[in-house]
Design a protein around this motif. Sequence first.
Motif, PDB file in Angstrom:
ATOM      1  N   CYS A 293       0.854  -1.209   0.000  1.00 60.89           N
ATOM      2  CA  CYS A 293       0.000   0.000   0.000  1.00 60.89           C
ATOM      3  C   CYS A 293       0.881   1.248   0.000  1.00 60.89           C
ATOM      4  N   ARG A 294       0.292   2.363  -0.360  1.00 67.00           N
ATOM      5  CA  ARG A 294       1.014   3.639  -0.325  1.00 67.00           C
ATOM      6  C   ARG A 294       1.537   3.916   1.085  1.00 67.00           C
ATOM      7  N   THR A 295       2.719   4.521   1.174  1.00 64.81           N
ATOM      8  CA  THR A 295       3.216   4.953   2.479  1.00 64.81           C
ATOM      9  C   THR A 295       2.740   6.389   2.725  1.00 64.81           C
ATOM     10  N   ASP A 296       2.967   6.903   3.929  1.00 69.18           N
ATOM     11  CA  ASP A 296       2.574   8.285   4.254  1.00 69.18           C
ATOM     12  C   ASP A 296       3.324   9.290   3.380  1.00 69.18           C
TER      13      ASP A 296
ATOM     14  N   ARG B 295       3.933   4.387  -5.609  1.00 71.65           N
ATOM     15  CA  ARG B 295       5.145   3.549  -5.608  1.00 71.65           C
ATOM     16  C   ARG B 295       4.883   2.318  -4.730  1.00 71.65           C
ATOM     17  N   VAL B 296       4.083   1.421  -5.309  1.00 77.23           N
ATOM     18  CA  VAL B 296       3.682   0.203  -4.585  1.00 77.23           C
ATOM     19  C   VAL B 296       4.016  -1.028  -5.440  1.00 77.23           C
ATOM     20  N   LEU B 297       3.987  -2.176  -4.785  1.00 75.71           N
ATOM     21  CA  LEU B 297       4.308  -3.429  -5.479  1.00 75.71           C
ATOM     22  C   LEU B 297       3.277  -3.702  -6.575  1.00 75.71           C
ATOM     23  N   LYS B 298       3.786  -3.920  -7.779  1.00 77.53           N
ATOM     24  CA  LYS B 298       2.879  -4.286  -8.871  1.00 77.53           C
ATOM     25  C   LYS B 298       3.299  -5.655  -9.393  1.00 77.53           C
TER      26      LYS B 298
END
Length: 162
Positions: free
Chosen positions: A8-11, A20-23
Amino acid sequence: MMPKPPVCRTDHNSWPEWPRVLKTDYGQEEAMSQFGCDPRIYQTTATEFCKDKDGQVCGVKTVQLEAGTFKPIPGTEQVLKADLVLIAAGFLGSQKYLTDAFGVKLTKRTTIETGDDYKTSKEHVFAAGDVRRGQSLVVWAIAEGRAVAKAVDESLMGYTNL
Ligand SMILES: Cc1cc2nc3c(=O)[nH]c(=O)nc-3n(C[C@H](O)[C@H](O)[C@H](O)COP(=O)(O)OP(=O)(O)OC[C@H]3O[C@@H](n4cnc5c(N)ncnc54)[C@H](O)[C@@H]3O)c2cc1C
Protein backbone atom coordinates in the motif's frame (compact mmCIF):
# COMPACT_ATOMS: atom_id res chain seq x y z
CA MET A 1 18.86 -3.38 -6.38
CA MET A 2 15.93 -1.50 -4.85
CA PRO A 3 13.97 -2.76 -1.84
CA LYS A 4 10.65 -4.53 -2.40
CA PRO A 5 7.98 -1.82 -2.69
CA PRO A 6 5.20 -1.74 -0.08
CA VAL A 7 1.82 -3.25 -0.94
CA CYS A 8 0.00 0.00 0.00
CA ARG A 9 1.01 3.64 -0.33
CA THR A 10 3.22 4.95 2.48
CA ASP A 11 2.57 8.28 4.25
CA HIS A 12 5.32 9.81 2.05
CA ASN A 13 3.59 8.75 -1.14
CA SER A 14 0.04 10.00 -0.95
CA TRP A 15 -2.35 10.77 -3.81
CA PRO A 16 -1.95 12.39 -6.41
CA GLU A 17 1.66 11.17 -6.62
CA TRP A 18 2.35 8.11 -8.74
CA PRO A 19 1.77 5.10 -6.44
CA ARG A 20 5.15 3.55 -5.61
CA VAL A 21 3.68 0.20 -4.58
CA LEU A 22 4.31 -3.43 -5.48
CA LYS A 23 2.88 -4.29 -8.87
CA THR A 24 2.64 -7.85 -10.09
CA ASP A 25 2.11 -8.33 -13.79
CA TYR A 26 0.44 -11.39 -15.29
CA GLY A 27 3.81 -12.79 -16.45
CA GLN A 28 5.09 -12.65 -12.88
CA GLU A 29 1.87 -14.24 -11.61
CA GLU A 30 2.34 -17.04 -14.11
CA ALA A 31 5.96 -17.58 -12.95
CA MET A 32 4.77 -17.70 -9.34
CA SER A 33 2.14 -20.30 -10.10
CA GLN A 34 4.60 -22.32 -12.21
CA PHE A 35 7.63 -22.18 -9.92
CA GLY A 36 6.02 -21.46 -6.55
CA CYS A 37 7.80 -18.19 -5.79
CA ASP A 38 8.12 -14.59 -6.93
CA PRO A 39 10.74 -14.49 -9.72
CA ARG A 40 11.89 -11.03 -8.58
CA ILE A 41 14.83 -10.75 -6.21
CA TYR A 42 15.19 -7.42 -4.43
CA GLN A 43 18.20 -5.56 -2.96
CA THR A 44 20.53 -7.79 -4.91
CA THR A 45 22.94 -7.27 -7.77
CA ALA A 46 24.78 -9.54 -10.21
CA THR A 47 28.55 -9.50 -9.76
CA GLU A 48 29.68 -12.12 -12.23
CA PHE A 49 28.46 -14.54 -14.91
CA CYS A 50 29.79 -18.08 -14.70
CA LYS A 51 30.63 -20.27 -17.69
CA ASP A 52 30.90 -24.03 -18.09
CA LYS A 53 33.81 -25.93 -19.65
CA ASP A 54 32.44 -25.17 -23.14
CA GLY A 55 32.33 -21.43 -22.44
CA GLN A 56 28.52 -21.39 -22.20
CA VAL A 57 26.85 -19.33 -19.50
CA CYS A 58 25.72 -21.55 -16.63
CA GLY A 59 25.14 -19.22 -13.71
CA VAL A 60 25.13 -15.77 -12.24
CA LYS A 61 26.80 -14.75 -8.99
CA THR A 62 24.80 -12.35 -6.88
CA VAL A 63 25.19 -10.46 -3.64
CA GLN A 64 22.62 -8.71 -1.47
CA LEU A 65 22.87 -4.95 -1.02
CA GLU A 66 22.38 -2.73 2.00
CA ALA A 67 19.20 -0.63 1.66
CA GLY A 68 20.01 2.98 0.85
CA THR A 69 23.78 2.62 0.47
CA PHE A 70 23.76 -0.21 -2.11
CA LYS A 71 26.88 -1.62 -0.41
CA PRO A 72 27.33 -5.40 -0.82
CA ILE A 73 26.56 -7.38 2.33
CA PRO A 74 29.45 -9.83 2.93
CA GLY A 75 28.37 -13.46 3.25
CA THR A 76 25.23 -13.05 1.12
CA GLU A 77 26.86 -14.15 -2.14
CA GLN A 78 25.11 -16.95 -4.05
CA VAL A 79 25.15 -18.54 -7.47
CA LEU A 80 21.89 -18.86 -9.42
CA LYS A 81 21.75 -21.36 -12.26
CA ALA A 82 21.18 -19.75 -15.68
CA ASP A 83 21.11 -21.01 -19.27
CA LEU A 84 20.38 -17.61 -20.74
CA VAL A 85 21.06 -14.10 -19.48
CA LEU A 86 19.11 -11.10 -20.75
CA ILE A 87 20.35 -7.70 -19.62
CA ALA A 88 17.55 -5.14 -19.32
CA ALA A 89 19.41 -2.12 -17.98
CA GLY A 90 17.18 0.62 -19.35
CA PHE A 91 17.95 3.55 -21.60
CA LEU A 92 21.37 5.03 -20.90
CA GLY A 93 21.40 7.85 -23.44
CA SER A 94 22.93 7.94 -26.90
CA GLN A 95 25.76 5.62 -27.85
CA LYS A 96 29.14 7.29 -27.47
CA TYR A 97 30.70 5.98 -30.67
CA LEU A 98 27.91 7.59 -32.65
CA THR A 99 27.91 10.99 -30.98
CA ASP A 100 31.74 11.03 -31.00
CA ALA A 101 31.69 10.33 -34.74
CA PHE A 102 29.46 13.36 -35.34
CA GLY A 103 31.14 15.48 -32.66
CA VAL A 104 27.78 16.74 -31.37
CA LYS A 105 27.25 18.35 -27.98
CA LEU A 106 25.44 16.24 -25.37
CA THR A 107 23.20 17.05 -22.44
CA LYS A 108 23.98 15.89 -18.89
CA ARG A 109 21.80 12.83 -19.60
CA THR A 110 23.97 12.05 -22.67
CA THR A 111 21.18 12.77 -25.10
CA ILE A 112 22.03 14.96 -28.08
CA GLU A 113 21.50 18.64 -27.33
CA THR A 114 19.39 20.54 -29.86
CA GLY A 115 17.27 23.65 -29.97
CA ASP A 116 13.56 23.61 -30.83
CA ASP A 117 14.71 23.48 -34.47
CA TYR A 118 16.31 20.02 -33.93
CA LYS A 119 19.71 21.46 -34.92
CA THR A 120 22.66 20.00 -33.03
CA SER A 121 25.86 21.86 -32.17
CA LYS A 122 27.28 20.62 -35.49
CA GLU A 123 26.15 22.40 -38.63
CA HIS A 124 23.89 20.30 -40.91
CA VAL A 125 23.48 17.61 -38.23
CA PHE A 126 19.99 17.22 -36.81
CA ALA A 127 18.70 14.91 -34.08
CA ALA A 128 15.22 13.68 -33.16
CA GLY A 129 13.54 10.91 -31.18
CA ASP A 130 14.94 9.03 -28.21
CA VAL A 131 18.50 10.11 -28.97
CA ARG A 132 17.39 13.72 -28.48
CA ARG A 133 14.63 13.57 -25.83
CA GLY A 134 15.71 10.43 -23.98
CA GLN A 135 13.69 7.27 -23.50
CA SER A 136 10.20 8.05 -24.76
CA LEU A 137 7.26 6.82 -26.83
CA VAL A 138 6.60 5.82 -30.42
CA VAL A 139 4.16 8.72 -30.82
CA TRP A 140 6.98 11.13 -29.94
CA ALA A 141 9.36 9.38 -32.35
CA ILE A 142 6.78 9.79 -35.15
CA ALA A 143 6.06 13.43 -34.27
CA GLU A 144 9.75 14.32 -34.01
CA GLY A 145 10.51 12.44 -37.24
CA ARG A 146 8.01 14.64 -39.04
CA ALA A 147 9.19 17.80 -37.33
CA VAL A 148 12.87 17.14 -38.03
CA ALA A 149 12.07 16.44 -41.71
CA LYS A 150 10.45 19.86 -41.84
CA ALA A 151 13.46 21.46 -40.11
CA VAL A 152 15.90 19.81 -42.54
CA ASP A 153 13.79 20.88 -45.55
CA GLU A 154 13.69 24.44 -44.26
CA SER A 155 17.42 24.44 -43.63
CA LEU A 156 18.19 23.18 -47.17
CA MET A 157 15.54 25.16 -49.09
CA GLY A 158 15.13 28.29 -46.99
CA TYR A 159 11.39 27.52 -46.74
CA THR A 160 9.23 24.46 -46.30
CA ASN A 161 5.85 23.24 -47.45
CA LEU A 162 5.95 20.15 -45.22
C1 LIG B 1 11.65 -2.73 -24.61
C2 LIG B 1 10.97 -1.46 -25.08
C3 LIG B 1 9.60 -1.38 -25.05
C4 LIG B 1 8.95 -0.22 -25.48
N1 LIG B 1 7.59 -0.16 -25.47
C5 LIG B 1 6.97 0.91 -25.94
C6 LIG B 1 5.54 0.95 -26.01
O1 LIG B 1 4.85 0.02 -25.63
N2 LIG B 1 4.96 2.09 -26.51
C7 LIG B 1 5.70 3.14 -26.95
O2 LIG B 1 5.12 4.12 -27.41
N3 LIG B 1 7.05 3.13 -26.90
C8 LIG B 1 7.69 2.05 -26.41
N4 LIG B 1 9.06 2.02 -26.37
C9 LIG B 1 9.82 3.22 -26.78
C10 LIG B 1 9.93 3.33 -28.30
O3 LIG B 1 10.34 2.08 -28.83
C11 LIG B 1 10.96 4.41 -28.63
O4 LIG B 1 10.59 5.63 -27.97
C12 LIG B 1 11.05 4.67 -30.12
O5 LIG B 1 11.33 3.48 -30.81
C13 LIG B 1 12.12 5.70 -30.43
O6 LIG B 1 12.21 5.85 -31.81
P1 LIG B 1 13.52 6.49 -32.46
O7 LIG B 1 13.28 6.50 -33.92
O8 LIG B 1 13.83 7.77 -31.77
O9 LIG B 1 14.71 5.50 -32.07
P2 LIG B 1 14.92 3.95 -32.43
O10 LIG B 1 13.60 3.25 -32.66
O11 LIG B 1 15.82 3.42 -31.36
O12 LIG B 1 15.66 4.00 -33.84
C14 LIG B 1 17.04 4.30 -33.93
C15 LIG B 1 17.56 3.52 -35.12
O13 LIG B 1 18.89 3.92 -35.41
C16 LIG B 1 19.62 2.78 -35.74
N5 LIG B 1 21.04 3.08 -35.54
C17 LIG B 1 21.71 3.22 -34.38
N6 LIG B 1 23.01 3.48 -34.62
C18 LIG B 1 23.15 3.50 -35.94
C19 LIG B 1 24.25 3.73 -36.80
N7 LIG B 1 25.47 3.97 -36.36
N8 LIG B 1 24.04 3.69 -38.14
C20 LIG B 1 22.80 3.44 -38.64
N9 LIG B 1 21.72 3.23 -37.87
C21 LIG B 1 21.90 3.25 -36.55
C22 LIG B 1 19.08 1.71 -34.82
O14 LIG B 1 19.38 0.43 -35.33
C23 LIG B 1 17.60 2.01 -34.85
O15 LIG B 1 16.93 1.34 -35.89
C24 LIG B 1 9.72 0.89 -25.94
C25 LIG B 1 11.11 0.78 -25.96
C26 LIG B 1 11.73 -0.37 -25.54
C27 LIG B 1 13.24 -0.48 -25.60
